[in-house]
Design a protein around this motif. Structure first.
Motif, PDB file in Angstrom:
ATOM      1  N   LEU A  86     -20.967  19.906   7.749  1.00 49.10           N
ATOM      2  CA  LEU A  86     -21.834  20.939   8.320  1.00 49.10           C
ATOM      3  C   LEU A  86     -23.287  20.583   8.027  1.00 49.10           C
ATOM      4  N   THR A  87     -24.141  20.661   9.034  1.00 51.33           N
ATOM      5  CA  THR A  87     -25.543  20.293   8.855  1.00 51.33           C
ATOM      6  C   THR A  87     -26.452  21.344   9.479  1.00 51.33           C
ATOM      7  N   GLU A  88     -27.679  21.305   9.057  1.00 47.88           N
ATOM      8  CA  GLU A  88     -28.731  22.205   9.542  1.00 47.88           C
ATOM      9  C   GLU A  88     -28.440  23.655   9.177  1.00 47.88           C
ATOM     10  N   ASN A  89     -29.086  24.083   8.103  1.00 48.27           N
ATOM     11  CA  ASN A  89     -28.967  25.461   7.638  1.00 48.27           C
ATOM     12  C   ASN A  89     -27.515  25.827   7.321  1.00 48.27           C
ATOM     13  N   ALA A  90     -26.863  24.987   6.534  1.00 53.46           N
ATOM     14  CA  ALA A  90     -25.453  25.193   6.182  1.00 53.46           C
ATOM     15  C   ALA A  90     -25.321  26.197   5.042  1.00 53.46           C
ATOM     16  N   ASN A  91     -24.353  27.089   5.170  1.00 55.16           N
ATOM     17  CA  ASN A  91     -24.048  28.092   4.151  1.00 55.16           C
ATOM     18  C   ASN A  91     -22.538  28.199   3.996  1.00 55.16           C
ATOM     19  N   ALA A  92     -22.085  28.316   2.756  1.00 57.00           N
ATOM     20  CA  ALA A  92     -20.652  28.477   2.497  1.00 57.00           C
ATOM     21  C   ALA A  92     -20.458  29.462   1.359  1.00 57.00           C
ATOM     22  N   THR A  93     -19.425  30.283   1.468  1.00 59.02           N
ATOM     23  CA  THR A  93     -19.063  31.204   0.395  1.00 59.02           C
ATOM     24  C   THR A  93     -17.663  30.852  -0.071  1.00 59.02           C
ATOM     25  N   LYS A  94     -17.539  30.644  -1.385  1.00 63.14           N
ATOM     26  CA  LYS A  94     -16.255  30.296  -2.013  1.00 63.14           C
ATOM     27  C   LYS A  94     -15.751  31.512  -2.763  1.00 63.14           C
ATOM     28  N   LYS A  95     -14.478  31.838  -2.530  1.00 64.22           N
ATOM     29  CA  LYS A  95     -13.837  32.952  -3.231  1.00 64.22           C
ATOM     30  C   LYS A  95     -12.696  32.370  -4.058  1.00 64.22           C
ATOM     31  N   HIS A  96     -12.631  32.767  -5.319  1.00 65.41           N
ATOM     32  CA  HIS A  96     -11.551  32.330  -6.208  1.00 65.41           C
ATOM     33  C   HIS A  96     -10.957  33.579  -6.838  1.00 65.41           C
ATOM     34  N   ILE A  97      -9.643  33.606  -6.986  1.00 63.41           N
ATOM     35  CA  ILE A  97      -8.988  34.831  -7.454  1.00 63.41           C
ATOM     36  C   ILE A  97      -9.402  35.250  -8.860  1.00 63.41           C
ATOM     37  N   ASN A  98      -9.900  34.311  -9.686  1.00 61.33           N
ATOM     38  CA  ASN A  98     -10.246  34.634 -11.070  1.00 61.33           C
ATOM     39  C   ASN A  98     -11.737  34.794 -11.331  1.00 61.33           C
ATOM     40  N   SER A  99     -12.564  34.719 -10.306  1.00 60.82           N
ATOM     41  CA  SER A  99     -14.004  34.806 -10.553  1.00 60.82           C
ATOM     42  C   SER A  99     -14.736  35.439  -9.375  1.00 60.82           C
ATOM     43  N   ALA A 100     -15.999  35.752  -9.623  1.00 63.61           N
ATOM     44  CA  ALA A 100     -16.838  36.335  -8.575  1.00 63.61           C
ATOM     45  C   ALA A 100     -17.154  35.276  -7.519  1.00 63.61           C
ATOM     46  N   ASP A 101     -17.433  35.720  -6.304  1.00 59.25           N
ATOM     47  CA  ASP A 101     -17.768  34.803  -5.219  1.00 59.25           C
ATOM     48  C   ASP A 101     -19.053  34.046  -5.546  1.00 59.25           C
ATOM     49  N   THR A 132     -29.525  32.186  -9.523  1.00 64.24           N
ATOM     50  CA  THR A 132     -29.607  31.098  -8.561  1.00 64.24           C
ATOM     51  C   THR A 132     -29.793  29.775  -9.292  1.00 64.24           C
ATOM     52  N   THR A 133     -29.076  28.746  -8.834  1.00 63.67           N
ATOM     53  CA  THR A 133     -29.200  27.403  -9.397  1.00 63.67           C
ATOM     54  C   THR A 133     -29.491  26.442  -8.262  1.00 63.67           C
ATOM     55  N   THR A 134     -30.425  25.525  -8.490  1.00 64.51           N
ATOM     56  CA  THR A 134     -30.702  24.478  -7.511  1.00 64.51           C
ATOM     57  C   THR A 134     -30.372  23.131  -8.143  1.00 64.51           C
ATOM     58  N   ALA A 135     -30.022  22.171  -7.308  1.00 65.45           N
ATOM     59  CA  ALA A 135     -29.726  20.810  -7.773  1.00 65.45           C
ATOM     60  C   ALA A 135     -29.745  19.889  -6.569  1.00 65.45           C
ATOM     61  N   GLU A 136     -29.781  18.580  -6.820  1.00 61.13           N
ATOM     62  CA  GLU A 136     -29.692  17.643  -5.699  1.00 61.13           C
ATOM     63  C   GLU A 136     -28.315  17.715  -5.058  1.00 61.13           C
ATOM     64  N   THR A 137     -27.274  17.840  -5.897  1.00 62.07           N
ATOM     65  CA  THR A 137     -25.900  17.937  -5.391  1.00 62.07           C
ATOM     66  C   THR A 137     -25.158  19.010  -6.162  1.00 62.07           C
ATOM     67  N   ILE A 138     -24.429  19.849  -5.439  1.00 62.92           N
ATOM     68  CA  ILE A 138     -23.576  20.866  -6.055  1.00 62.92           C
ATOM     69  C   ILE A 138     -22.196  20.742  -5.414  1.00 62.92           C
ATOM     70  N   ILE A 139     -21.165  20.597  -6.255  1.00 61.37           N
ATOM     71  CA  ILE A 139     -19.788  20.496  -5.767  1.00 61.37           C
ATOM     72  C   ILE A 139     -19.007  21.679  -6.311  1.00 61.37           C
ATOM     73  N   ALA A 140     -18.399  22.447  -5.415  1.00 62.33           N
ATOM     74  CA  ALA A 140     -17.559  23.586  -5.800  1.00 62.33           C
ATOM     75  C   ALA A 140     -16.127  23.278  -5.382  1.00 62.33           C
ATOM     76  N   TYR A 141     -15.196  23.413  -6.320  1.00 67.83           N
ATOM     77  CA  TYR A 141     -13.778  23.149  -6.052  1.00 67.83           C
ATOM     78  C   TYR A 141     -13.089  24.461  -5.708  1.00 67.83           C
ATOM     79  N   ILE A 142     -12.391  24.477  -4.589  1.00 69.90           N
ATOM     80  CA  ILE A 142     -11.822  25.709  -4.042  1.00 69.90           C
ATOM     81  C   ILE A 142     -10.727  26.299  -4.929  1.00 69.90           C
ATOM     82  N   ASN A 143      -9.824  25.477  -5.442  1.00 69.30           N
ATOM     83  CA  ASN A 143      -8.673  25.980  -6.204  1.00 69.30           C
ATOM     84  C   ASN A 143      -8.922  26.071  -7.704  1.00 69.30           C
ATOM     85  N   SER A 144     -10.182  26.066  -8.115  1.00 66.37           N
ATOM     86  CA  SER A 144     -10.511  26.264  -9.519  1.00 66.37           C
ATOM     87  C   SER A 144     -11.876  26.942  -9.603  1.00 66.37           C
ATOM     88  N   GLU A 145     -12.275  27.246 -10.812  1.00 64.62           N
ATOM     89  CA  GLU A 145     -13.591  27.834 -11.019  1.00 64.62           C
ATOM     90  C   GLU A 145     -14.632  26.751 -11.295  1.00 64.62           C
TER      91      GLU A 145
END
Length: 163
Positions: A86-101, A132-145
């Motif tokens: 996904l490019t140009e103004n990409a946004n994603a929301t991750k939901k995990h059963i054990n934590s806040a979105d 809020t956190t900023t970084a060059e790269t952020i990786i969020a894993y769907i099936n974990s926190e």
């Protein structure tokens, strides 16, 4: 009188082999449960490049322990792949059963199906209930926190009010 093509052959080389507008796709697992929805204003398939370009994509996927949804101005999917770029103004929301979105925003978000992760790069920001956190790269894993942030990590956090 010479005979020729109505369209120059060079322009055909860079044209999509097909396009579809107002795309609405749903995928179900063998048990009949909805696992993915993909909506786009338009898709353009390029046989030479073996990929489909998406205009204004919105994707929702269910995973084992969570789910995610994302949108952007543009996107692409390689033929035979379940990865989505996904490019140009990409946004994603991750939901995990054990934590806040958590919500990611960046220039580019790449969903990798093999490890079920969302990788954000280019002005990457992570929004959570803590701040809020900023970084060059952020990786969020769907099936974990698990969330991994690399290079130039900066955060702005506010204390959570006590009840």
């Amino acid at each position: 009188m010479s005979q020729g093509n109505l369209v120059a052959s060079d322009s055909l080389k860079t044209s999509p082999d097909y396009f579809i507008t107002k795309v609405r796709i749903k995928e179900f697992n063998r048990a009949g449960q909805l696992i993915e929805t993909l909506n786009a204003e338009q898709t353009l398939h390029y046989l030479k490049d073996k990929k489909t370009l998406l205009e204004q994509p919105f994707i929702e996927r269910q995973a084992e322990l969570g789910s995610w949804h994302a949108k952007a101005k543009k996107g692409s999917i390689e033929d035979g792949s379940r990865d989505i770029l996904l490019t140009e103004n990409a946004n994603a929301t991750k939901k995990h059963i054990n934590s806040a979105d958590i919500t990611l925003s960046s220039d580019t978000i790449h969903y990798l199906d093999e490890d079920e992760s969302l990788t954000s790069y280019g002005h990457a920001k992570l929004y959570s209930t803590q701040g809020t956190t900023t970084a060059e790269t952020i990786i969020a894993y769907i099936n974990s926190e698990k969330v991994v942030m690399t290079r130039s990590v900066r955060g702005h956090y506010e204390p959570t009010p006590k009840n």
